[in-house]
Design a protein around this motif. Structure first.
Motif, short mmCIF file in Angstrom:
data_model
loop_
_atom_site.label_atom_id
_atom_site.label_comp_id
_atom_site.label_asym_id
_atom_site.label_seq_id
_atom_site.Cartn_x
_atom_site.Cartn_y
_atom_site.Cartn_z
N GLY A 81 0.81 -1.22 0.00
CA GLY A 81 0.00 0.00 0.00
C GLY A 81 0.84 1.26 0.00
N THR A 82 1.91 1.26 0.78
CA THR A 82 2.77 2.44 0.85
C THR A 82 3.50 2.66 -0.47
N VAL A 83 3.98 1.58 -1.08
CA VAL A 83 4.69 1.71 -2.36
C VAL A 83 3.73 2.23 -3.43
N GLU A 84 2.53 1.67 -3.48
CA GLU A 84 1.54 2.14 -4.45
C GLU A 84 1.18 3.60 -4.21
N ALA A 85 1.10 4.00 -2.96
CA ALA A 85 0.73 5.38 -2.63
C ALA A 85 1.77 6.38 -3.13
N GLN A 86 3.03 5.97 -3.23
CA GLN A 86 4.07 6.90 -3.71
C GLN A 86 3.83 7.32 -5.15
N SER A 87 3.08 6.52 -5.91
CA SER A 87 2.78 6.85 -7.31
C SER A 87 1.41 7.50 -7.47
N ASP A 88 0.68 7.65 -6.38
CA ASP A 88 -0.68 8.21 -6.44
C ASP A 88 -0.60 9.73 -6.59
N ARG A 89 -0.95 10.21 -7.76
CA ARG A 89 -0.86 11.65 -8.04
C ARG A 89 -1.86 12.47 -7.22
N ASP A 90 -2.88 11.81 -6.66
CA ASP A 90 -3.85 12.53 -5.85
C ASP A 90 -3.45 12.63 -4.38
N LEU A 91 -2.38 11.94 -4.00
CA LEU A 91 -1.92 11.99 -2.62
C LEU A 91 -1.22 13.33 -2.38
N ARG A 92 -1.67 14.04 -1.36
CA ARG A 92 -1.07 15.34 -1.06
C ARG A 92 0.41 15.17 -0.68
N PRO A 93 1.25 16.13 -1.05
CA PRO A 93 2.69 16.02 -0.75
C PRO A 93 2.99 15.77 0.73
N SER A 94 2.24 16.39 1.63
CA SER A 94 2.49 16.18 3.06
C SER A 94 2.21 14.73 3.45
N ASN A 95 1.18 14.14 2.88
CA ASN A 95 0.86 12.74 3.19
C ASN A 95 1.87 11.79 2.55
N ARG A 96 2.31 12.11 1.35
CA ARG A 96 3.34 11.29 0.70
C ARG A 96 4.62 11.32 1.55
N ALA A 97 4.97 12.49 2.04
CA ALA A 97 6.18 12.63 2.88
C ALA A 97 6.02 11.85 4.18
N LEU A 98 4.84 11.90 4.79
CA LEU A 98 4.61 11.15 6.03
C LEU A 98 4.79 9.66 5.78
N LEU A 99 4.25 9.15 4.69
CA LEU A 99 4.41 7.73 4.37
C LEU A 99 5.87 7.38 4.09
N ARG A 100 6.57 8.26 3.41
CA ARG A 100 8.00 8.00 3.15
C ARG A 100 8.76 7.87 4.46
N GLU A 101 8.52 8.79 5.38
CA GLU A 101 9.25 8.79 6.65
C GLU A 101 8.93 7.55 7.48
N SER A 102 7.65 7.23 7.62
CA SER A 102 7.29 6.08 8.46
C SER A 102 7.74 4.77 7.82
N THR A 103 7.66 4.69 6.51
CA THR A 103 8.08 3.46 5.82
C THR A 103 9.58 3.26 5.96
N MET A 104 10.34 4.32 5.79
CA MET A 104 11.79 4.18 5.90
C MET A 104 12.21 3.86 7.33
#
Length: 160
Positions: A81-104
């Motif tokens: 889900g997190t990997v797929e979300a990184q390509s989701d153009r509708d995901l707001r940048p702040s949410n994409r960044a939050l997922l990047r941080e927690s995933t890493m």
């Protein structure tokens, strides 16, 4: 997550309707996924230590095998889900960044319980995501690919 993807009777929403629901609850679901990443990390650290200190007989215990399989599958679903979300153009940048941080934060520990086959599947998903992800996500996805390209099976991966 079920609220977003399924009706009360269990039938899935049509993709367009599901996307609208996702967009309306994006902040809430992103926060929940980030929390699951961090909670999963803590659980996996403990499970890895438990597996490392278990006897051969304990590693063959059916309950431990079932529990390890649940951890592996849960981690795989969370990462997918997190990997797929990184390509989701509708995901707001702040949410994409939050997922990047927690995933890493949980990535290294998250790879431990997964089998080499699961890791190979994850690497393929990451390769697909890199092709359509924004530039802000490609470095993180590349690092994930490195982590999930490992082929060793120790710790809780060996409980099966």
């Amino acid at each position: 997550m079920s609220y977003i993807s399924k009706r009360a009777d269990g039938r899935r929403f049509k993709p367009g309707e599901q996307q609208k629901r996702q967009a309306s609850l994006q902040d809430e679901t992103t926060l929940a996924i980030a929390a699951a990443d961090l909670c999963g990390k803590r659980m996996l650290v403990a499970a890895t230590a438990l597996a490392a200190n278990s006897s051969a007989a304990e590693l063959r215990d059916p309950h431990r095998i079932a529990g390890a399989a649940q951890m592996r599958n849960g981690m795989a679903q969370l990462l997918e889900g997190t990997v797929e979300a990184q390509s989701d153009r509708d995901l707001r940048p702040s949410n994409r960044a939050l997922l990047r941080e927690s995933t890493m934060e949980m990535a290294d520990v998250g790879a431990v319980p997964m089998t080499p086959v699961q890791r190979a599947d994850m690497s393929a998903r990451i390769d697909t995501a890199i092709k359509s992800a924004p530039a802000t996500s490609t470095a993180m996805l590349g690092r994930l690919r490195e982590i999930y390209s490992r082929v060793g099976c120790t710790g809780s991966c060996a409980v099966r």
